[in-house]
Design a protein around this motif. Structure first.
Motif, PDB file in Angstrom:
ATOM      1  N   ASP A 470       0.832  -1.210   0.000  1.00  0.00           N
ATOM      2  CA  ASP A 470       0.000   0.000   0.000  1.00  0.00           C
ATOM      3  C   ASP A 470       0.861   1.252   0.000  1.00  0.00           C
ATOM      4  O   ASP A 470       0.577   2.229  -0.710  1.00  0.00           O
ATOM      5  N   ILE A 471       1.901   1.238   0.807  1.00  0.00           N
ATOM      6  CA  ILE A 471       2.770   2.422   0.893  1.00  0.00           C
ATOM      7  C   ILE A 471       3.455   2.665  -0.443  1.00  0.00           C
ATOM      8  O   ILE A 471       3.568   3.809  -0.903  1.00  0.00           O
ATOM      9  N   TRP A 472       3.914   1.604  -1.087  1.00  0.00           N
ATOM     10  CA  TRP A 472       4.589   1.767  -2.368  1.00  0.00           C
ATOM     11  C   TRP A 472       3.633   2.327  -3.420  1.00  0.00           C
ATOM     12  O   TRP A 472       4.004   3.211  -4.210  1.00  0.00           O
ATOM     13  N   LYS A 473       2.405   1.845  -3.424  1.00  0.00           N
ATOM     14  CA  LYS A 473       1.417   2.368  -4.371  1.00  0.00           C
ATOM     15  C   LYS A 473       1.109   3.831  -4.091  1.00  0.00           C
ATOM     16  O   LYS A 473       0.999   4.645  -5.013  1.00  0.00           O
ATOM     17  N   GLN A 474       0.992   4.175  -2.806  1.00  0.00           N
ATOM     18  CA  GLN A 474       0.713   5.562  -2.472  1.00  0.00           C
ATOM     19  C   GLN A 474       1.882   6.459  -2.838  1.00  0.00           C
ATOM     20  O   GLN A 474       1.701   7.600  -3.265  1.00  0.00           O
ATOM     21  N   TRP A 475       3.089   5.968  -2.667  1.00  0.00           N
ATOM     22  CA  TRP A 475       4.273   6.758  -3.014  1.00  0.00           C
ATOM     23  C   TRP A 475       4.293   7.043  -4.514  1.00  0.00           C
ATOM     24  O   TRP A 475       4.512   8.173  -4.952  1.00  0.00           O
ATOM     25  N   LYS A 476       4.054   6.010  -5.312  1.00  0.00           N
ATOM     26  CA  LYS A 476       4.043   6.211  -6.760  1.00  0.00           C
ATOM     27  C   LYS A 476       2.895   7.127  -7.167  1.00  0.00           C
ATOM     28  O   LYS A 476       3.050   7.965  -8.066  1.00  0.00           O
ATOM     29  N   ALA A 477       1.739   6.981  -6.497  1.00  0.00           N
ATOM     30  CA  ALA A 477       0.607   7.833  -6.832  1.00  0.00           C
ATOM     31  C   ALA A 477       0.899   9.286  -6.501  1.00  0.00           C
ATOM     32  O   ALA A 477       0.524  10.191  -7.248  1.00  0.00           O
ATOM     33  N   ASN A 520      -4.361   1.303  -9.841  1.00  0.00           N
ATOM     34  CA  ASN A 520      -4.323   2.460 -10.736  1.00  0.00           C
ATOM     35  C   ASN A 520      -5.374   3.513 -10.427  1.00  0.00           C
ATOM     36  O   ASN A 520      -5.616   4.395 -11.239  1.00  0.00           O
ATOM     37  N   ILE A 521      -6.033   3.423  -9.276  1.00  0.00           N
ATOM     38  CA  ILE A 521      -7.065   4.395  -8.941  1.00  0.00           C
ATOM     39  C   ILE A 521      -6.502   5.529  -8.110  1.00  0.00           C
ATOM     40  O   ILE A 521      -6.873   6.695  -8.292  1.00  0.00           O
ATOM     41  N   ILE A 522      -5.601   5.237  -7.208  1.00  0.00           N
ATOM     42  CA  ILE A 522      -5.127   6.270  -6.299  1.00  0.00           C
ATOM     43  C   ILE A 522      -4.232   7.283  -6.978  1.00  0.00           C
ATOM     44  O   ILE A 522      -3.847   8.276  -6.371  1.00  0.00           O
ATOM     45  N   SER A 523      -3.874   7.033  -8.245  1.00  0.00           N
ATOM     46  CA  SER A 523      -3.103   8.043  -8.968  1.00  0.00           C
ATOM     47  C   SER A 523      -3.991   9.197  -9.417  1.00  0.00           C
ATOM     48  O   SER A 523      -3.496  10.230  -9.845  1.00  0.00           O
ATOM     49  N   GLN A 524      -5.308   8.994  -9.317  1.00  0.00           N
ATOM     50  CA  GLN A 524      -6.225  10.064  -9.694  1.00  0.00           C
ATOM     51  C   GLN A 524      -6.508  10.990  -8.519  1.00  0.00           C
ATOM     52  O   GLN A 524      -6.361  10.612  -7.367  1.00  0.00           O
ATOM     53  N   GLU A 525      -6.984  12.159  -8.859  1.00  0.00           N
ATOM     54  CA  GLU A 525      -7.518  13.051  -7.848  1.00  0.00           C
ATOM     55  C   GLU A 525      -8.967  12.660  -7.583  1.00  0.00           C
ATOM     56  O   GLU A 525      -9.656  12.172  -8.460  1.00  0.00           O
ATOM     57  N   ASP A 526      -9.417  12.902  -6.350  1.00  0.00           N
ATOM     58  CA  ASP A 526     -10.809  12.614  -6.042  1.00  0.00           C
ATOM     59  C   ASP A 526     -11.613  13.912  -6.038  1.00  0.00           C
ATOM     60  O   ASP A 526     -11.099  14.995  -6.349  1.00  0.00           O
ATOM     61  N   VAL A 527     -12.873  13.800  -5.669  1.00  0.00           N
ATOM     62  CA  VAL A 527     -13.764  14.951  -5.720  1.00  0.00           C
ATOM     63  C   VAL A 527     -13.298  16.063  -4.797  1.00  0.00           C
ATOM     64  O   VAL A 527     -13.464  17.258  -5.099  1.00  0.00           O
ATOM     65  N   GLY A 585       5.018  10.438   7.149  1.00  0.00           N
ATOM     66  CA  GLY A 585       3.709  10.993   6.841  1.00  0.00           C
ATOM     67  C   GLY A 585       2.854  10.059   6.013  1.00  0.00           C
ATOM     68  O   GLY A 585       1.636   9.952   6.229  1.00  0.00           O
ATOM     69  N   ILE A 586       3.455   9.370   5.044  1.00  0.00           N
ATOM     70  CA  ILE A 586       2.696   8.430   4.219  1.00  0.00           C
ATOM     71  C   ILE A 586       2.178   7.279   5.067  1.00  0.00           C
ATOM     72  O   ILE A 586       1.023   6.866   4.948  1.00  0.00           O
TER      73      ILE A 586
END
Length: 860
Positions: A470-477, A520-527, A585-586
């Motif tokens: 999860d951390i790695w995905k968040q870092w890349k995002a 591939n979803i967390i690379s997007q911005e949300d509302v 922080g992440i």
């Protein structure tokens, strides 16, 4: 439709108990961190799924309350509205007055209590609850039906129609006669701008969150003035506190792209506050397991009861606080005092009638039950089994000292006199050290340090095993978000149509909620990020200028005053913070684990600048506090992000609250120095013994004066503690290998960073503080939650705030109304003296050093 009305459907999506479960022990445990999710569980609820057809439903009607780019996280959707009401007032006199009021009251009160044992922490939750009726009262007293209507853009009043226009029933009429309003009317109209709403409420809460925690630099000042007998002038105090507090804010601002804006950085600890704003401003009163009483009435009944009851344990019958009945039967029995004592014992008899004792390590009502059980597991294994065995076996010569104490000792069993090993310039005198004594620790102190070493190592391996992907995905995002920030992915919603969501060059209507991993979803911005783009951002150079100026102030402090920390030492401290800030922080944003760099800073400074105790304290303050404060500020920035507070207003709110609270604490601290007799000594009245400052002072002796080499080098007394690092690193890997594919196995609930890190409060906390805390947590967060879930969800948070604030008010009244004037000096009876008569209160050791003798080696 109002913003509060729009939130109703979002709020109903999730059980409020799930939100509270996301709020862990938090920063109360500064070492090792407190993960709040059970091991291996994602922040996403796997049961929260939609059919794949929802992604392809191009023609589905647009729902502004659940837009296609709404957060894929169920906790966020249940707590935070996907709609922004841009017409609400924010930058009003009401918001600023209430923010400053609570900043002053909260910071001064918490500093006052921080120097006392047992103490209580006034949490920002109290401000969240208490400020709401004040905001409503403000409007009730100052607003009139015929007042001109205000118009707000981005929270700021854009213009006020002519005072000649009168608002009646929503229509505007012009007076036939133009008269200039009087001074009082103009003042009232200025004060009554806007209407009290959730955005103003959020700003007041954020300012409270910034200021309620007492500044760590005040402990440095206490240690310098009362333990090292070093002068600390007012200008020095102001510069030290302001620079250390504000530097943390700049780290938060400079890392917004990584820690605040990405939708995947959810900051679970902010969700309860967001949910509370919705609850309070909806003004609903649902029946909970037959209870119809409103939260407000419940709060004031409990608050009044807690205030009145505190007069018993706090003034008239203090034995109710130190209720060690077993030790009263045999007061001179050292073993019974060691095991069952509550002042210097292990607290095996967990009974007290003082909420200050129960909530000393944090309110048990807001702690998830599974986390409390991890803490109790550590308490039982380490403090109730290992500690007595090691103590009575005289491991590390511990039998010659109390089993539990905040002090460190010399080889005669007396409290270590640090002045004997310091030069007049407060530097380490090695020859005097060899002529005096090594530093010896009580066994619980030794185990506490070992646990902190293990917690630091286990946090890294635990996080890598259970949350590494999860951390790695968040870092890349986050990195992708930085690259794409200037591309303008989102646009305003045209004519009610949903905005297109861009992902890898393709358009999709809705963020998928069917995959718990969110590929591939967390690379997007949300509302929420899209809505925040309507507001002007706080420029990056604001934070850069603040950082450079505060760094310059810090360099002046360490070079001009007798701290003996060179300027590059300050930069080294900030460098440690800068390198670790984003990873910490992440982790915090994803899992609510807060990994502290307190111990790292102590060891690094002790190794690089040995023999400089004051330098060690200041180094730790600039390194550790910049990180800890920065993480707190980042969480507040995320809360402002969720509540749609314009970034420039939020910058002003946080900065002003930081400055005001820092200066307030300086005045309160110096007032206490001048007016509290024997403060920071065992003879201090009403328990003002400065327990936290004493622990930090001991740390400065260990790592600043004596240095890591004397403790962990060859032939050092505590060299064995080094093995706690590899043991802490390996243990989570073993548990992970065993339980990673066993989702129902109870081993997955074992969280070693919690188990190790939480006990860092010992000392100054005792076994009683942990055992009775866990018992209350079990009753409310396990028994009541399962048998009366609706009652628990409605009243638990309010109950905690009422007990904390009632206790705090009682402490202030008892101290200033009865103890400080000296009215209770001759008030003595059995209930005020019985707990002081035995070895528990006097901290008797198991073995006594013979007259003229010593324990330990003759040379070192």
């Amino acid at each position: 439709m109002s913003s509060s009305q729009r939130r109703n459907s979002n709020k109903s999506e999730g059980d409020p108990r799930d939100i509270v479960d996301d709020v862990g022990l938090g920063s109360r445990y500064s070492t090792g961190g407190i993960p709040i999710l059970p091991d291996g569980e994602s922040l996403l609820d796997e049961s929260d799924t939609l059919s794949d057809e929802s992604e392809a439903a191009i023609d589905e009607p647009y729902n502004e309350e659940d837009p296609p780019d709404n957060s894929p996280y169920p906790q966020v959707r249940a707590s935070v509205s996907a709609v922004d009401n841009t017409s609400l007032s924010i930058n009003t006199p009401r918001m600023w007055v209430l923010s400053l009021l609570f900043s002053i009251l909260g910071s001064s009160t918490n500093l006052f209590f921080s120097l006392r044992y047992p103490s209580v922490s006034i949490t920002p939750v109290i401000a969240l609850l208490l400020v709401h009726p004040l905001g409503l009262l403000w409007d009730q007293l100052l607003k009139r039906r015929d007042d001109p209507k205000d118009e707000y853009i981005d929270g700021v009043r854009s213009r006020r129609p002519s005072d000649d226009s009168v608002n009646t029933g929503g229509e505007s009429h012009v007076r036939p006669t133009i008269r200039k309003p009087g001074i009082l009317r103009r003042l009232r109209l200025w004060l009554s701008q806007g209407r009290w709403n959730e955005k103003e409420h959020s700003c007041v809460y954020i300012s409270s969150n910034v200021s309620f925690g007492f500044a760590f630099a005040t402990d440095v000042i206490v240690e310098q003035t009362h333990f090292y007998k070093q002068e600390a002038t007012i200008p020095y105090q102001i510069l030290l506190i302001l620079s250390t507090q504000i530097l943390g804010y700049t780290f938060a601002g400079l890392t917004r792209r990584f820690l605040v804006r990405p939708g995947g950085m959810i900051w679970p600890g902010t969700l309860m506050s967001a949910a509370m704003f919705t609850t309070l401003h909806k003004e609903e009163n649902t029946i909970a397991n037959g209870w119809k009483i409103t939260r407000w009435r419940f709060f004031f009944i409990v608050w009044a009861s807690a205030f009145a009851f505190y007069f018993l344990p706090g003034l008239l019958f203090p034995a109710l606080s130190y209720f060690s009945v077993i030790t009263w039967i045999a007061p001179k029995n050292v073993v019974i005092s060691n095991l069952f004592g509550v002042a210097s014992g292990l607290g095996l008899f967990p009974v007290t009638f003082d909420w200050a004792q129960i909530a000393y390590i944090g309110s048990p009502l807001l702690t998830p039950f599974w986390a409390a059980m991890n803490v109790v597991g550590g308490l039982v294994i380490v403090m109730w089994i290992i500690a007595p065995i090691a103590y009575y076996k005289n491991l590390f010569f511990s039998s010659y000292m109390p089993i539990l104490s905040s002090a460190v000792f010399d080889n005669t069993g007396k409290v270590y006199d640090v002045s004997k090993i310091l030069t007049p310039d407060f530097l380490f005198d090695r020859e005097a050290y060899h002529n005096y004594s090594r530093v010896y620790l009580p066994i619980t102190y030794v185990l506490s340090y070992g646990l902190q070493f293990a917690a630091l190592a286990s946090l890294l391996s635990h996080t890598a095993c259970w949350h590494g992907k999860d951390i790695w995905k968040q870092w890349k995002a986050s990195l992708k978000g930085v690259e794409a920030e200037s591309k303008g992915t989102y646009a305003e919603v045209p004519n009610g149509n949903p905005p297109p969501t861009v992902l890898n060059g393709h358009q999709r209507r809705r963020l998928s909620r069917s995959d718990s991993q969110l590929d591939n979803i967390i690379s997007q911005e949300d509302v929420h990020n899209r809505l925040m783009k309507k507001y002007k951002d706080a420029p990056l150079y604001w934070y850069l200028v603040t950082f450079i100026s505060m760094t310059a102030v810090g360099i002046f402090v360490v070079e001009y005053y007798p701290i003996y920390l060179p300027w590059y030492g300050l930069l080294l401290a900030l460098g440690i913070c800068a390198i670790l800030f984003i990873p910490i922080g992440i982790v915090m944003a994803i899992t609510n684990q807060h990994s502290s760099i307190y111990l790292i800073c102590q060891l690094v400074c002790g190794a690089v600048f040995p023999g400089r105790p004051v330098a060690n304290m200041v180094f730790v303050t600039y390194g550790y506090i910049s990180s800890a404060q920065g993480i707190k500020f980042s969480a507040d920035l995320k809360l402002g992000h969720y509540m749609k507070i314009p970034p420039r207003i939020l910058f002003s709110v946080q900065m002003v609250a930081t400055i005001v609270s820092s200066i307030t604490q300086i005045f309160v601290l110096n007032w206490m120095f001048a007016n509290v007799p024997n403060i920071c000594t065992p003879e201090a009245i009403n328990g003002f013994v400065c327990p936290l400052a004493r622990v930090h002072f001991n740390g400065s002796i260990l790592w600043g004066v004596v240095g890591p080499q004397e403790f962990f080098g060859s032939n050092a007394t505590y060299r064995a503690l080094v093995w706690c690092f590899p043991l802490g690193a390996v243990a989570p890997i073993i548990l992970w290998l065993y339980a990673r594919n066993k989702r129902k196995n109870i081993v997955r609930k074992i969280n070693l960073p919690v188990l190790f890190g939480s006990l860092s409060w010992i000392p100054p906390a005792t076994g009683l503080n942990f055992s009775v805390w866990a018992l209350v947590c079990y009753i409310f967060n396990y028994v009541i939650r399962r048998r009366a879930g609706a009652w628990w969800a409605k009243y638990t948070m309010t109950l905690s705030a009422a007990l904390d604030s009632g206790l705090a008010f009682g402490l202030v009244v008892v101290f200033f109304g009865f103890i400080y004037p000296g009215w209770m000096e001759n008030f003595k009876w059995w209930g005020t003296e019985v707990y002081k008569r035995g070895c528990d209160w006097n901290a008797c050791p198991y073995k006594v050093v013979p007259e003229g003798g010593h324990f330990g080696p003759d040379t070192w």
